[in-house]
Write a protein that holds these residues in place. Structure first.
Motif, PDB file in Angstrom:
ATOM      1  N   GLN A 117       3.798   7.817  -5.742  1.00  9.49           N
ATOM      2  CA  GLN A 117       2.687   7.466  -4.877  1.00  9.49           C
ATOM      3  C   GLN A 117       1.393   7.456  -5.680  1.00  9.49           C
ATOM      4  O   GLN A 117       1.150   8.324  -6.512  1.00  9.49           O
ATOM      5  CB  GLN A 117       2.587   8.483  -3.734  1.00  9.49           C
ATOM      6  CG  GLN A 117       3.750   8.435  -2.771  1.00  9.49           C
ATOM      7  CD  GLN A 117       3.586   7.361  -1.719  1.00  9.49           C
ATOM      8  OE1 GLN A 117       2.659   6.568  -1.768  1.00  9.49           O
ATOM      9  NE2 GLN A 117       4.512   7.299  -0.772  1.00  9.49           N
TER      10      GLN A 117
ATOM     11  N   GLN B 175     -10.589   5.648   2.736  1.00  8.80           N
ATOM     12  CA  GLN B 175     -10.638   5.844   4.180  1.00  8.80           C
ATOM     13  C   GLN B 175      -9.717   6.983   4.577  1.00  8.80           C
ATOM     14  O   GLN B 175      -8.752   7.291   3.880  1.00  8.80           O
ATOM     15  CB  GLN B 175     -10.205   4.555   4.890  1.00  8.80           C
ATOM     16  CG  GLN B 175     -11.125   3.396   4.568  1.00  8.80           C
ATOM     17  CD  GLN B 175     -10.530   2.066   4.934  1.00  8.80           C
ATOM     18  OE1 GLN B 175      -9.372   1.969   5.307  1.00  8.80           O
ATOM     19  NE2 GLN B 175     -11.340   1.032   4.859  1.00  8.80           N
TER      20      GLN B 175
ATOM     21  N   LEU C 181      -4.012  10.701   7.116  1.00 11.79           N
ATOM     22  CA  LEU C 181      -3.693   9.812   5.999  1.00 11.79           C
ATOM     23  C   LEU C 181      -4.965   9.379   5.294  1.00 11.79           C
ATOM     24  O   LEU C 181      -5.928   8.986   5.946  1.00 11.79           O
ATOM     25  CB  LEU C 181      -2.976   8.561   6.507  1.00 11.79           C
ATOM     26  CG  LEU C 181      -1.604   8.770   7.137  1.00 11.79           C
ATOM     27  CD1 LEU C 181      -1.268   7.601   8.055  1.00 11.79           C
ATOM     28  CD2 LEU C 181      -0.548   8.917   6.067  1.00 11.79           C
TER      29      LEU C 181
ATOM     30  N   HIS D 226      -8.755   1.913  -1.779  1.00 10.36           N
ATOM     31  CA  HIS D 226      -8.721   0.476  -2.072  1.00 10.36           C
ATOM     32  C   HIS D 226      -8.917   0.252  -3.566  1.00 10.36           C
ATOM     33  O   HIS D 226      -9.898   0.702  -4.163  1.00 10.36           O
ATOM     34  CB  HIS D 226      -9.817  -0.254  -1.307  1.00 10.36           C
ATOM     35  CG  HIS D 226      -9.751  -1.745  -1.457  1.00 10.36           C
ATOM     36  ND1 HIS D 226     -10.351  -2.427  -2.497  1.00 10.36           N
ATOM     37  CD2 HIS D 226      -9.133  -2.690  -0.709  1.00 10.36           C
ATOM     38  CE1 HIS D 226     -10.104  -3.716  -2.374  1.00 10.36           C
ATOM     39  NE2 HIS D 226      -9.376  -3.911  -1.287  1.00 10.36           N
TER      40      HIS D 226
ATOM     41  N   GLY E 213      -7.632  -2.916  -6.687  1.00 16.30           N
ATOM     42  CA  GLY E 213      -6.827  -4.083  -7.015  1.00 16.30           C
ATOM     43  C   GLY E 213      -6.477  -4.938  -5.812  1.00 16.30           C
ATOM     44  O   GLY E 213      -5.363  -5.409  -5.699  1.00 16.30           O
ATOM     45  N   ASN E 214      -7.420  -5.155  -4.917  1.00 19.19           N
ATOM     46  CA  ASN E 214      -7.210  -6.029  -3.755  1.00 19.19           C
ATOM     47  C   ASN E 214      -6.255  -5.479  -2.720  1.00 19.19           C
ATOM     48  O   ASN E 214      -5.734  -6.256  -1.905  1.00 19.19           O
ATOM     49  CB  ASN E 214      -6.671  -7.392  -4.203  1.00 19.19           C
ATOM     50  CG  ASN E 214      -7.792  -8.388  -4.423  1.00 19.19           C
ATOM     51  OD1 ASN E 214      -8.922  -8.141  -4.040  1.00 19.19           O
ATOM     52  ND2 ASN E 214      -7.460  -9.492  -5.032  1.00 19.19           N
ATOM     53  N   GLN E 215      -5.985  -4.197  -2.759  1.00 15.29           N
ATOM     54  CA  GLN E 215      -5.002  -3.638  -1.838  1.00 15.29           C
ATOM     55  C   GLN E 215      -5.373  -2.204  -1.479  1.00 15.29           C
ATOM     56  O   GLN E 215      -5.992  -1.502  -2.274  1.00 15.29           O
ATOM     57  CB  GLN E 215      -3.630  -3.663  -2.522  1.00 15.29           C
ATOM     58  CG  GLN E 215      -2.466  -3.243  -1.663  1.00 15.29           C
ATOM     59  CD  GLN E 215      -1.150  -3.383  -2.400  1.00 15.29           C
ATOM     60  OE1 GLN E 215      -0.946  -4.309  -3.171  1.00 15.29           O
ATOM     61  NE2 GLN E 215      -0.247  -2.448  -2.173  1.00 15.29           N
ATOM     62  N   PHE E 216      -4.991  -1.833  -0.257  1.00 15.13           N
ATOM     63  CA  PHE E 216      -5.121  -0.435   0.144  1.00 15.13           C
ATOM     64  C   PHE E 216      -3.806   0.294  -0.133  1.00 15.13           C
ATOM     65  O   PHE E 216      -2.725  -0.224   0.162  1.00 15.13           O
ATOM     66  CB  PHE E 216      -5.449  -0.322   1.635  1.00 15.13           C
ATOM     67  CG  PHE E 216      -6.900  -0.494   1.955  1.00 15.13           C
ATOM     68  CD1 PHE E 216      -7.372  -1.687   2.483  1.00 15.13           C
ATOM     69  CD2 PHE E 216      -7.809   0.524   1.725  1.00 15.13           C
ATOM     70  CE1 PHE E 216      -8.722  -1.848   2.774  1.00 15.13           C
ATOM     71  CE2 PHE E 216      -9.159   0.376   2.010  1.00 15.13           C
ATOM     72  CZ  PHE E 216      -9.611  -0.819   2.536  1.00 15.13           C
TER      73      PHE E 216
ATOM     74  N   PHE F 102      -1.874   3.921   0.696  1.00 16.60           N
ATOM     75  CA  PHE F 102      -1.936   5.077   1.573  1.00 16.60           C
ATOM     76  C   PHE F 102      -1.366   6.318   0.889  1.00 16.60           C
ATOM     77  O   PHE F 102      -0.423   6.230   0.095  1.00 16.60           O
ATOM     78  CB  PHE F 102      -1.170   4.806   2.875  1.00 16.60           C
ATOM     79  CG  PHE F 102      -1.987   4.044   3.872  1.00 16.60           C
ATOM     80  CD1 PHE F 102      -2.115   2.663   3.779  1.00 16.60           C
ATOM     81  CD2 PHE F 102      -2.648   4.700   4.900  1.00 16.60           C
ATOM     82  CE1 PHE F 102      -2.892   1.955   4.687  1.00 16.60           C
ATOM     83  CE2 PHE F 102      -3.424   4.005   5.819  1.00 16.60           C
ATOM     84  CZ  PHE F 102      -3.542   2.629   5.707  1.00 16.60           C
TER      85      PHE F 102
END
Lengths: 109, 113
Positions: A2, A33, A88, A92, A94-97, A99
């Motif tokens: 992860q 977030q 959780l 963000h 590299g253009n991605q979230f 978790f």
């Protein structure tokens, strides 16, 4: 593996106690977030932090973004049974979230 | 305003079948993302659509596909279902930009038997 590790994984506390949940990574995030998810429902956004060192407060919840924007913490003061849920973090990059692994909190009345 | 709507809420399918899940985003949100949530792996990113184009894709096999329509509604399809596809599938919509958070739907609980 992860990208975001949360600790602790499980937390069971008495009503009125304080607690802190940690969200750590070796990666730098442009924003981070925190969400809370209740059983059978989707996660609900609590806060977004974007600046290193930023602190945001939401009633009894205090969120901090690390100076290097690699980690964050969530502190709850005087926990209540309504705070029970899965917390959780999501960063963000590299253009991605991405978790985190989640922290399951149970507040016992 | 109405939230993110996912249908159906629950599905039971047999191995080898295919399934289509639907998501209606918040009005005005043109970005729709899909996630798979399992107890062991947490939330794993499937794909993101913006203005009918797939903008980003996670590390899932080609059996997982999606699309977005001109009204921003999105569907995801899983073909040749496997037992390991049992999960909660979450759809989230957002405004453009990393500073905006997701609004998630309640999810579709898929069970493959």
């Amino acid at each position: 593996t992860q990208l975001l590790e949360q600790s602790p994984q499980f937390l069971s506390i008495q009503e009125g106690e304080n607690l802190t949940v940690y969200c750590n990574s070796s990666s730098v995030f442009s924003s981070l977030q925190w969400y809370r998810q209740e059983p059978g429902e989707g996660p609900v956004l609590l806060v977004t932090v974007v600046t290193g060192g930023e602190v945001k407060k939401l009633k009894r919840l205090t969120f901090q973004f690390g100076d290097a924007r690699k980690d964050s913490s969530l502190h709850i003061t005087a926990a209540q049974p309504g705070d029970t849920g899965l917390y959780l973090c999501a960063g963000h990059t590299g253009n991605q979230f991405y978790f985190g692994t989640g922290t399951s909190l149970t507040v016992i009345p | 305003k109405a939230g993110v709507t996912q249908t159906p809420r629950y599905l039971i399918k047999t191995r080898g079948q295919q399934v289509t899940l639907s998501c209606s985003p918040i009005s005005g949100h043109r970005s729709v993302s899909w996630y798979q949530q399992t107890p062991g792996q947490g939330l794993q990113f499937l794909f993101e659509y913006f203005s009918e184009t797939q903008r980003n894709k996670g590390n899932f096999p080609g059996r997982f596909s999606g699309r977005q329509f001109s009204n921003s509604r999105s569907e995801m399809n899983v073909s040749t279902l496997e037992l390991g596809d049992s999960a909660l599938y979450l759809c989230a919509s957002s405004l453009p930009g990393h500073g905006h958070g997701y609004t998630f739907g309640s999810g579709t609980r898929l069970t493959v038997v």
